[in-house]
Design a protein around this motif. Sequence first.
Motif, PDB file in Angstrom:
ATOM      1  N   HIS A  64       0.900  -1.118   0.059  1.00 35.42           N
ATOM      2  CA  HIS A  64       0.105   0.196  -0.190  1.00 35.42           C
ATOM      3  C   HIS A  64       0.989   1.280   0.081  1.00 35.42           C
ATOM      4  O   HIS A  64       1.703   1.341   0.928  1.00 35.42           O
ATOM      5  CB  HIS A  64      -0.806  -0.040   1.287  1.00 35.42           C
ATOM      6  CG  HIS A  64      -1.877  -0.929   1.151  1.00 35.42           C
ATOM      7  ND1 HIS A  64      -1.984  -2.346   1.836  1.00 35.42           N
ATOM      8  CD2 HIS A  64      -3.201  -0.718   0.659  1.00 35.42           C
ATOM      9  CE1 HIS A  64      -3.150  -2.712   1.383  1.00 35.42           C
ATOM     10  NE2 HIS A  64      -3.975  -2.078   0.883  1.00 35.42           N
ATOM     11  N   GLU A 110      -7.590   3.189  -3.904  1.00 35.37           N
ATOM     12  CA  GLU A 110      -8.600   3.186  -3.098  1.00 35.37           C
ATOM     13  C   GLU A 110      -8.285   4.075  -1.761  1.00 35.37           C
ATOM     14  O   GLU A 110      -7.389   5.026  -1.783  1.00 35.37           O
ATOM     15  CB  GLU A 110      -8.491   1.670  -2.426  1.00 35.37           C
ATOM     16  CG  GLU A 110      -7.117   1.426  -1.690  1.00 35.37           C
ATOM     17  CD  GLU A 110      -7.138  -0.077  -1.183  1.00 35.37           C
ATOM     18  OE1 GLU A 110      -7.891  -1.097  -1.713  1.00 35.37           O
ATOM     19  OE2 GLU A 110      -6.156  -0.450  -0.405  1.00 35.37           O
ATOM     20  N   GLU A 151      -2.534   0.270  -4.225  1.00 36.42           N
ATOM     21  CA  GLU A 151      -2.333  -0.990  -3.778  1.00 36.42           C
ATOM     22  C   GLU A 151      -1.690  -1.864  -4.696  1.00 36.42           C
ATOM     23  O   GLU A 151      -2.223  -1.975  -5.905  1.00 36.42           O
ATOM     24  CB  GLU A 151      -3.461  -1.794  -3.161  1.00 36.42           C
ATOM     25  CG  GLU A 151      -3.102  -3.250  -2.654  1.00 36.42           C
ATOM     26  CD  GLU A 151      -4.173  -3.937  -1.955  1.00 36.42           C
ATOM     27  OE1 GLU A 151      -5.139  -3.363  -1.385  1.00 36.42           O
ATOM     28  OE2 GLU A 151      -4.093  -5.070  -2.124  1.00 36.42           O
ATOM     29  N   HIS A 196      -4.568  -1.272  -7.993  1.00 37.67           N
ATOM     30  CA  HIS A 196      -5.770  -0.394  -7.866  1.00 37.67           C
ATOM     31  C   HIS A 196      -5.598   0.598  -6.847  1.00 37.67           C
ATOM     32  O   HIS A 196      -4.564   0.951  -6.070  1.00 37.67           O
ATOM     33  CB  HIS A 196      -7.196  -1.329  -7.310  1.00 37.67           C
ATOM     34  CG  HIS A 196      -6.719  -2.029  -6.128  1.00 37.67           C
ATOM     35  ND1 HIS A 196      -6.216  -3.507  -5.970  1.00 37.67           N
ATOM     36  CD2 HIS A 196      -6.861  -1.727  -4.845  1.00 37.67           C
ATOM     37  CE1 HIS A 196      -6.147  -3.905  -4.900  1.00 37.67           C
ATOM     38  NE2 HIS A 196      -6.484  -2.728  -3.989  1.00 37.67           N
TER      39      HIS A 196
HETATM   40 MN    MN Z   1      -5.931  -2.463   0.103  1.00 40.41          MN
END
Ligand code: MN
Length: 484
Positions: free
Chosen positions: A21, A134, A162, A132
């Motif tokens: 992350h 987020e 991520e 992705h």
């Molecule tokens: Mn995540």
Amino acid sequence: MTYTIKTEKNEWEIVCGLEIHCQIISKSKIFSGASTEFGDDANENVSFIDAGMPGMLPVLNKECVRQAVKTGLGLNAEINKYSVFSRKNYFYADQPNGYQITQYEYPIVGFGKVKIDLSDGTSKEIGITRIHIEQDAAKSIHDLNPKKSYIDFNRAGVGLMEIVTEPDFRSPEEAGAFLKKLRSIVRYLGTCDGNMDEGSMRCDASISVRLKGEAGMRERAEVKNVNSVKFAMQAIENEAKRQVEIYEQGGTIAQQTCRFDQTTGQTKFMRLKEYADDYRYFPEPDLPPLELTDEYIEQIKKEMVELPDAKKERFIKDFGLTAYDADVLTEAKETADFFEKAAAGHDGKKVANWILGDLFANLNANKLTLDQSPVKPEMIGELVDLISNNTISGKIAKDVFALMWQTGDMPSKIVEEKGLKQVTDSGAIEALVDSVLAQNAENLALYKAGKTNLFGFFVGQVMKQSKGSANPQMVNELLKKKLG
Ligand code: MN
């Protein structure tokens, strides 16, 4: 380099994938206008949407999208022109909505690859599965009060990328090399500051083991939120050993989540791992699908900076550096820039030696970063020239460097002021040689009688009398001539 865990009966290998992350560098959060500043007072930077107030709608931050695309390009990955935000449903006190807005079936970035260089001189390609974007959760703080937990919402809604890899790692070293490479790339790109100790880059490792030669994969354990490269390597090694021990005793491993204990270096079972189905993912109704155009992606491609791999190759080719030196010089962009400035118009290989040698040693000893260095790039370039054109000897150059460090003066100024200029006048050196030979008649006789290893003694005496300023090569040549 193959890495195996050997027991009395078997040889085991590690199968490991990473999920990292990375907090996106942007002024405001991914779905709100609140500031992302790190280190502000708790709950200073919280908008209604970050706090999960009813009726609030997310608005996607363009800059976060841009940064994710840039990162995807930096990891040689496909950019998906169509991606979709999804809700990942779970309750946690630091997630007041009861869900996280993330991406699921349609992430913004698809397959990519990153090259890592290993200590035995080999390299390996690590597959990137996807990236992705987020929102980050708020931060729970459990250690301020023995009876209470606190929550700081400043982090809630900060954009995250991520980055998920393929299960390509076969050793702790490979995972460590990848994390360092990834950190270096996102720092070059300016998309994440890569500070693992501040939590802006956090690593989860999925670890399983299998017998050497065994096909397929066994159940894995996921170690969560490891906050340094060293700890990630330790967690992988120790978790793999733990699993091997269980298998060898006839036990089984269930898919599970572990935490890493920094003080013992061990992994501890936390809970059985939830499966994707448990989160009831569904498309986020408050955000339309994200569609990117070819022109948009092309424009970002044009703005890409030269990345560490390309820079390393160029340094090897243009400056004749060794792979190792080029690797060290390109890991951080600041170091690479410093080197290039110093090497411009000078002997790059020699410039690299001074930076990696005396400069780094002084920076480390004084705990300074490169931008705090009293020795500037142009000073190193000039120092190298002063040696190449015989103004000073390599030995004197060491003293000059020490004075550069102390005073911040240009080497030419130091040489001038301290009278360190090398004597290259053959008449002057010849006079010194003659005087040394006259003063050491006994040794001269011994030399002539065959004790030729006294040559070094005479060189030393001449250098000493010149206070180190005589050109050593000329001293050698003149002595050879005189001693026949
Ligand atoms: Mn995540």
